[in-house]
Design a protein around this motif. Structure first.
Motif, PDB file in Angstrom:
ATOM      1  N   GLN A 122      -1.492  -2.210  -4.170  1.00  0.00           N
ATOM      2  CA  GLN A 122      -2.896  -2.004  -3.814  1.00  0.00           C
ATOM      3  C   GLN A 122      -3.395  -0.674  -4.362  1.00  0.00           C
ATOM      4  N   ASP A 123      -4.632  -0.678  -4.865  1.00  0.00           N
ATOM      5  CA  ASP A 123      -5.236   0.548  -5.375  1.00  0.00           C
ATOM      6  C   ASP A 123      -5.432   1.566  -4.263  1.00  0.00           C
ATOM      7  N   ALA A 137       0.858  -1.187   0.000  1.00  0.00           N
ATOM      8  CA  ALA A 137       0.000   0.000   0.000  1.00  0.00           C
ATOM      9  C   ALA A 137       0.892   1.235   0.000  1.00  0.00           C
ATOM     10  N   ARG A 169     -12.392   1.875   7.306  1.00  0.00           N
ATOM     11  CA  ARG A 169     -13.115   0.800   8.001  1.00  0.00           C
ATOM     12  C   ARG A 169     -12.449   0.457   9.325  1.00  0.00           C
ATOM     13  N   VAL A 223      -8.789   1.114  -2.403  1.00  0.00           N
ATOM     14  CA  VAL A 223      -8.788  -0.020  -1.473  1.00  0.00           C
ATOM     15  C   VAL A 223      -8.054   0.357  -0.191  1.00  0.00           C
ATOM     16  N   THR A 224      -6.916   1.025  -0.313  1.00  0.00           N
ATOM     17  CA  THR A 224      -6.150   1.447   0.858  1.00  0.00           C
ATOM     18  C   THR A 224      -6.956   2.422   1.709  1.00  0.00           C
ATOM     19  N   ARG A 259     -10.252   2.850   1.777  1.00  0.00           N
ATOM     20  CA  ARG A 259     -11.419   2.162   2.359  1.00  0.00           C
ATOM     21  C   ARG A 259     -11.005   1.295   3.543  1.00  0.00           C
ATOM     22  N   ALA A 260      -9.881   0.608   3.440  1.00  0.00           N
ATOM     23  CA  ALA A 260      -9.406  -0.241   4.532  1.00  0.00           C
ATOM     24  C   ALA A 260      -9.058   0.601   5.758  1.00  0.00           C
TER      25      ALA A 260
END
Length: 192
Positions: free
Chosen positions: A85-86, A9, A96, A89-90, A92-93
């Motif tokens: 990693q996009d 990431a 969350r 995605v990073t 959002r992770a």
């Protein structure tokens, strides 16, 4: 992840991921706080909040730069089988994983307004602004080194996670055209 490849990431994206949520939590908390007269009064609360905004933004932006610089200096080139990693995605992770902390920060910002209106909300907004400034600093460093900085995803998810947390042993680098984020972590504009 075959042949020993790792999920990576972007460091700047991880840093920047918290900037917008903290900023908006702070703005919302301060906005609600201004509506409440509070124990200290609006004027004192807002002035204290403004001072704390500047202090927190500076501390977050300039704090812990040495570990970032040390890890960047010793960074190894990413391998052929590493998976990048996009940005989405990073982001959002991260969001969350920190959603309960963000909710707690919002509740604290609104609740503290009964004592000092808008103060804690402006502190949260200052932290968001500081993260944005730190990601911009990382972006300038990436441009000058002509290498993007990446960190293993499994190190981010561990206890004490973060791009300079205890589990992080080193960074990896790629060329500046790798991935879907520019130096500094902002979204790369699509080319036609």
């Amino acid at each position: 992840m075959s042949r020993g490849g790792q999920g990576l990431a972007r460091v700047a994206v991880v840093v920047r991921a918290g900037a917008a949520p903290l900023w908006w939590v702070g703005v919302f908390g301060a906005g609600i706080g201004v509506l409440v007269p509070g124990f200290t009064g609006r004027r004192i609360g807002v002035l204290a909040g403004a001072a704390l905004f500047l202090v927190v933004a500076a501390v977050v932006a300039y704090g812990r730069r040495k570990p970032y610089a040390a890890l960047a200096k010793g960074a190894a080139r990413a391998g052929r089988h590493d998976i990048l990693q996009d940005r989405a995605v990073t982001t959002r992770a991260w969001r969350r994983g920190h959603r309960w902390w963000l909710l707690l920060a919002l509740l604290a910002a609104v609740g503290s307004s009964f004592a000092a209106p808008a103060t804690l909300g402006m502190v949260c907004a200052g932290a968001g602004a500081g993260l944005r400034l730190k990601s911009a600093w990382l972006g300038r460093r990436e441009r000058s080194d002509e290498a993007l900085l990446w960190v293993r995803v499994d190190w981010l998810n561990g206890r004490g996670g973060g791009p300079v947390g205890k589990p992080v042993k080193g960074y990896r680098t790629t060329g500046t055209s790798a991935g879907d984020a520019t130096p500094g972590g902002s979204r790369r504009k699509a080319t036609v």
